[in-house]
Design a protein around this motif. Structure first.
Motif, PDB file in Angstrom:
ATOM      1  N   MET A  60      -7.661  41.458 138.051  1.00  0.00           N
ATOM      2  CA  MET A  60      -7.185  40.117 137.721  1.00  0.00           C
ATOM      3  C   MET A  60      -5.758  40.180 137.181  1.00  0.00           C
ATOM      4  SD  MET A  60      -9.711  38.192 138.587  1.00  0.00           S
ATOM      5  CE  MET A  60      -9.456  36.605 137.797  1.00  0.00           C
ATOM      6  N   ALA A  61      -5.141  39.029 137.034  1.00  0.00           N
ATOM      7  CA  ALA A  61      -3.768  38.950 136.565  1.00  0.00           C
ATOM      8  C   ALA A  61      -3.667  39.334 135.093  1.00  0.00           C
ATOM      9  CB  ALA A  61      -3.247  37.527 136.763  1.00  0.00           C
ATOM     10  N   VAL A  62      -2.474  39.796 134.684  1.00  0.00           N
ATOM     11  CA  VAL A  62      -2.228  40.062 133.262  1.00  0.00           C
ATOM     12  C   VAL A  62      -2.300  38.755 132.483  1.00  0.00           C
ATOM     13  CG1 VAL A  62      -0.560  40.933 131.584  1.00  0.00           C
ATOM     14  CG2 VAL A  62      -0.843  42.084 133.782  1.00  0.00           C
ATOM     15  N   ILE A  63      -1.705  37.703 133.025  1.00  0.00           N
ATOM     16  CA  ILE A  63      -1.870  36.375 132.435  1.00  0.00           C
ATOM     17  C   ILE A  63      -3.338  35.989 132.568  1.00  0.00           C
ATOM     18  CG2 ILE A  63      -1.185  33.947 132.559  1.00  0.00           C
ATOM     19  CD1 ILE A  63       1.166  35.690 131.842  1.00  0.00           C
ATOM     20  N   SER A  64      -3.936  35.506 131.483  1.00  0.00           N
ATOM     21  CA  SER A  64      -5.370  35.214 131.525  1.00  0.00           C
ATOM     22  C   SER A  64      -5.696  33.738 131.665  1.00  0.00           C
ATOM     23  CB  SER A  64      -6.063  35.763 130.269  1.00  0.00           C
ATOM     24  OG  SER A  64      -5.518  35.187 129.098  1.00  0.00           O
ATOM     25  N   SER A  65      -4.813  32.836 131.213  1.00  0.00           N
ATOM     26  CA  SER A  65      -5.108  31.405 131.331  1.00  0.00           C
ATOM     27  C   SER A  65      -3.890  30.579 130.958  1.00  0.00           C
ATOM     28  CB  SER A  65      -6.284  30.999 130.426  1.00  0.00           C
ATOM     29  OG  SER A  65      -5.933  31.095 129.060  1.00  0.00           O
ATOM     30  N   LEU A  66      -3.944  29.304 131.353  1.00  0.00           N
ATOM     31  CA  LEU A  66      -2.966  28.326 130.880  1.00  0.00           C
ATOM     32  C   LEU A  66      -3.373  27.935 129.464  1.00  0.00           C
ATOM     33  CD1 LEU A  66      -0.598  26.365 131.283  1.00  0.00           C
ATOM     34  CD2 LEU A  66      -2.200  24.780 132.387  1.00  0.00           C
ATOM     35  N   GLY A  67      -2.531  28.291 128.494  1.00  0.00           N
ATOM     36  CA  GLY A  67      -2.894  28.094 127.101  1.00  0.00           C
ATOM     37  C   GLY A  67      -2.541  26.722 126.562  1.00  0.00           C
ATOM     38  N   TYR A  68      -1.292  26.293 126.779  1.00  0.00           N
ATOM     39  CA  TYR A  68      -0.847  25.000 126.256  1.00  0.00           C
ATOM     40  C   TYR A  68       0.351  24.519 127.045  1.00  0.00           C
ATOM     41  CZ  TYR A  68       2.521  27.981 123.699  1.00  0.00           C
ATOM     42  OH  TYR A  68       3.484  28.908 123.368  1.00  0.00           O
ATOM     43  N   VAL A  69       0.639  23.239 126.912  1.00  0.00           N
ATOM     44  CA  VAL A  69       1.850  22.643 127.472  1.00  0.00           C
ATOM     45  C   VAL A  69       2.480  21.791 126.376  1.00  0.00           C
ATOM     46  CG1 VAL A  69       2.837  21.131 129.226  1.00  0.00           C
ATOM     47  CG2 VAL A  69       0.904  22.618 129.813  1.00  0.00           C
ATOM     48  N   LYS A  70       3.786  21.939 126.219  1.00  0.00           N
ATOM     49  CA  LYS A  70       4.534  21.159 125.237  1.00  0.00           C
ATOM     50  C   LYS A  70       5.490  20.237 125.984  1.00  0.00           C
ATOM     51  CE  LYS A  70       7.450  21.702 121.099  1.00  0.00           C
ATOM     52  NZ  LYS A  70       8.141  22.698 120.224  1.00  0.00           N
ATOM     53  N   VAL A  71       5.442  18.941 125.652  1.00  0.00           N
ATOM     54  CA  VAL A  71       6.197  17.937 126.391  1.00  0.00           C
ATOM     55  C   VAL A  71       6.925  17.022 125.411  1.00  0.00           C
ATOM     56  CG1 VAL A  71       6.066  16.132 128.153  1.00  0.00           C
ATOM     57  CG2 VAL A  71       4.379  17.970 128.149  1.00  0.00           C
ATOM     58  N   ALA A  72       8.168  16.683 125.730  1.00  0.00           N
ATOM     59  CA  ALA A  72       8.895  15.650 124.993  1.00  0.00           C
ATOM     60  C   ALA A  72       8.502  14.289 125.558  1.00  0.00           C
ATOM     61  CB  ALA A  72      10.396  15.859 125.110  1.00  0.00           C
ATOM     62  N   VAL A  73       8.280  13.319 124.668  1.00  0.00           N
ATOM     63  CA  VAL A  73       7.861  11.981 125.103  1.00  0.00           C
ATOM     64  C   VAL A  73       8.756  10.938 124.445  1.00  0.00           C
ATOM     65  CG1 VAL A  73       5.483  12.700 125.494  1.00  0.00           C
ATOM     66  CG2 VAL A  73       6.105  11.771 123.276  1.00  0.00           C
ATOM     67  N   SER A  74       9.141   9.931 125.224  1.00  0.00           N
ATOM     68  CA  SER A  74      10.047   8.899 124.717  1.00  0.00           C
ATOM     69  C   SER A  74       9.312   7.748 124.044  1.00  0.00           C
ATOM     70  CB  SER A  74      10.918   8.365 125.859  1.00  0.00           C
ATOM     71  OG  SER A  74      10.110   7.814 126.891  1.00  0.00           O
ATOM     72  N   ASP A  75       7.996   7.656 124.259  1.00  0.00           N
ATOM     73  CA  ASP A  75       7.219   6.558 123.671  1.00  0.00           C
ATOM     74  C   ASP A  75       5.923   7.113 123.057  1.00  0.00           C
ATOM     75  OD1 ASP A  75       5.877   4.233 122.985  1.00  0.00           O
ATOM     76  OD2 ASP A  75       6.329   3.187 124.851  1.00  0.00           O
ATOM     77  N   PRO A  76       6.024   7.726 121.870  1.00  0.00           N
ATOM     78  CA  PRO A  76       4.828   8.311 121.248  1.00  0.00           C
ATOM     79  C   PRO A  76       3.708   7.308 121.017  1.00  0.00           C
ATOM     80  CG  PRO A  76       6.828   9.077 120.150  1.00  0.00           C
ATOM     81  CD  PRO A  76       7.238   7.981 121.075  1.00  0.00           C
ATOM     82  N   HIS A  77       4.038   6.065 120.665  1.00  0.00           N
ATOM     83  CA  HIS A  77       2.991   5.070 120.417  1.00  0.00           C
ATOM     84  C   HIS A  77       2.162   4.833 121.672  1.00  0.00           C
ATOM     85  CE1 HIS A  77       0.963   1.576 118.750  1.00  0.00           C
ATOM     86  NE2 HIS A  77       1.294   0.900 119.839  1.00  0.00           N
ATOM     87  N   ALA A  78       2.824   4.709 122.826  1.00  0.00           N
ATOM     88  CA  ALA A  78       2.099   4.513 124.079  1.00  0.00           C
ATOM     89  C   ALA A  78       1.226   5.720 124.385  1.00  0.00           C
ATOM     90  CB  ALA A  78       3.085   4.257 125.219  1.00  0.00           C
ATOM     91  N   TRP A  79       1.717   6.894 124.047  1.00  0.00           N
ATOM     92  CA  TRP A  79       0.943   8.099 124.302  1.00  0.00           C
ATOM     93  C   TRP A  79      -0.319   8.168 123.436  1.00  0.00           C
ATOM     94  CZ3 TRP A  79      -0.047  11.846 127.535  1.00  0.00           C
ATOM     95  CH2 TRP A  79       0.860  12.114 128.574  1.00  0.00           C
ATOM     96  N   ARG A  80      -0.223   7.749 122.189  1.00  0.00           N
ATOM     97  CA  ARG A  80      -1.396   7.790 121.322  1.00  0.00           C
ATOM     98  C   ARG A  80      -2.507   6.907 121.897  1.00  0.00           C
ATOM     99  NH1 ARG A  80      -0.827  10.359 116.547  1.00  0.00           N
ATOM    100  NH2 ARG A  80      -2.840   9.508 115.938  1.00  0.00           N
ATOM    101  N   THR A  81      -2.152   5.728 122.361  1.00  0.00           N
ATOM    102  CA  THR A  81      -3.145   4.834 122.956  1.00  0.00           C
ATOM    103  C   THR A  81      -3.738   5.461 124.214  1.00  0.00           C
ATOM    104  OG1 THR A  81      -2.010   2.882 122.098  1.00  0.00           O
ATOM    105  CG2 THR A  81      -3.514   2.549 123.946  1.00  0.00           C
ATOM    106  N   PHE A  82      -2.872   5.982 125.064  1.00  0.00           N
ATOM    107  CA  PHE A  82      -3.321   6.560 126.325  1.00  0.00           C
ATOM    108  C   PHE A  82      -4.212   7.778 126.085  1.00  0.00           C
ATOM    109  CE2 PHE A  82      -2.617   9.714 129.719  1.00  0.00           C
ATOM    110  CZ  PHE A  82      -3.041   8.994 130.829  1.00  0.00           C
TER     111      PHE A  82
END
Length: 294
Positions: free
Chosen positions: A1-23
């Protein structure tokens, strides 16, 4: 198997945090995690502190894709391979590793311009995962889900992820392009039993968020249906109707996030036995459903 074992996390900049909290919390059903940045939104799916981290920004843009490895020896192996390829690798300080709730993390920019972080030793949160809709996400041994990234040079990106980082080819989707352009493909890559944890799609060099979509998986078709109902009632744009994919067999729908990229929400994704798997090329993305003409 690959040395990489999994997708751990994704970090994203967002322009509308309030909309994201609802979503994220009211509609999709992520649990709310905790972290050191009071302005960030931490989306929790399991015992990890957060699988998706959303930080306020002027534009919606992926900041980092975090890939997990088994231990410090595997991390050193990744670092050596990337440096030999000619890409500079930065060892993030312990304070930055602690912010990410991991023991050790390195960072570099892949040939397509995406910031990649590779880590080991995630710190676990053993408190209950409290989603207001009761979602049970499928992550154990498989990671967050998968990410689809636009790349200006598919061949270079494919070679980097397979030959340098050790991702495993898991087939392709042959795009319906005119014969004079020659064959064009979306490439699928795996690192564990999940059919693919990464897909690379030709971008033509367009600017954007740096993300096409992120997939998350739940363990029940009923949870997919209930989420689809909530998306419709809340008036979000359904990028693709419910359908079953031909390659990973996932039953899913796609919804446009407040960041302009899509979230795929599905269940019943296939797992792969690498000892018998043969990479195949599909020519249709679904057996049924997945109407993208909306």
């Amino acid at each position: 198997m690959a040395v990489i074992s999994s997708l751990g996390y994704v970090k994203v900049a967002v322009s509308d945090p309030h909309a994201w909290r609802t979503f994220a919390f009211d509609v999709i059903g992520f649990a709310e995690g905790t972290g050191p940045d009071p302005d960030a939104i931490y989306l929790r799916m399991d015992e990890r502190a957060a699988r998706l981290v959303l930080v306020p920004g002027e534009a919606d843009k992926v900041l980092a894709i975090g890939w997990e490895v088994r231990d410090y020896r595997a991390l050193a192996q990744v670092r050596e391979a990337v440096e030999q390829f000619g890409i500079e690798v930065t060892q993030l300080p312990l304070a930055e590793a602690d912010v990410r709730r991991v023991e050790e993390v390195i960072s570099f920019v892949d040939p397509s311009g995406t910031t990649v972080e590779v880590f080991h030793g995630p710190v676990l949160d053993h408190s209950p995962v409290l989603s207001q809709h009761g979602n049970r996400f499928v992550t154990e041994g498989l990671g967050l889900g998968h990410a689809v990234l636009p790349v200006p040079d598919l061949d270079t990106a494919f070679r980097f992820y397979t030959e340098v980082l050790g991702f495993l080819p898991r087939g392709a989707f042959r795009l319906p392009t005119p014969p004079e352009y020659g064959p064009m493909r979306v490439r699928f890559l795996g690192v564990n039993r999940r059919h693919h944890s990464l897909a690379l799609i030709p971008s033509g060099g367009q600017e954007g968020s740096g993300l096409v979509h992120i997939m998350v998986e739940v363990d029940s078709l009923d949870d997919v249906g209930r989420a689809l109902d909530r998306v419709g009632k809340a008036g979000y744009h359904l990028s693709s109707t419910l359908g079953r994919h031909t390659n990973d067999k996932m039953i899913s729908f796609y919804v446009r996030t407040p960041g302009g990229w899509d979230l795929e929400f599905g269940c019943e994704g296939m797992t792969v036995d690498e000892s018998t798997y043969t990479a195949e090329e599909i020519t249709a993305d679904s057996y049924w459903g997945h109407d993208w003409s909306r």
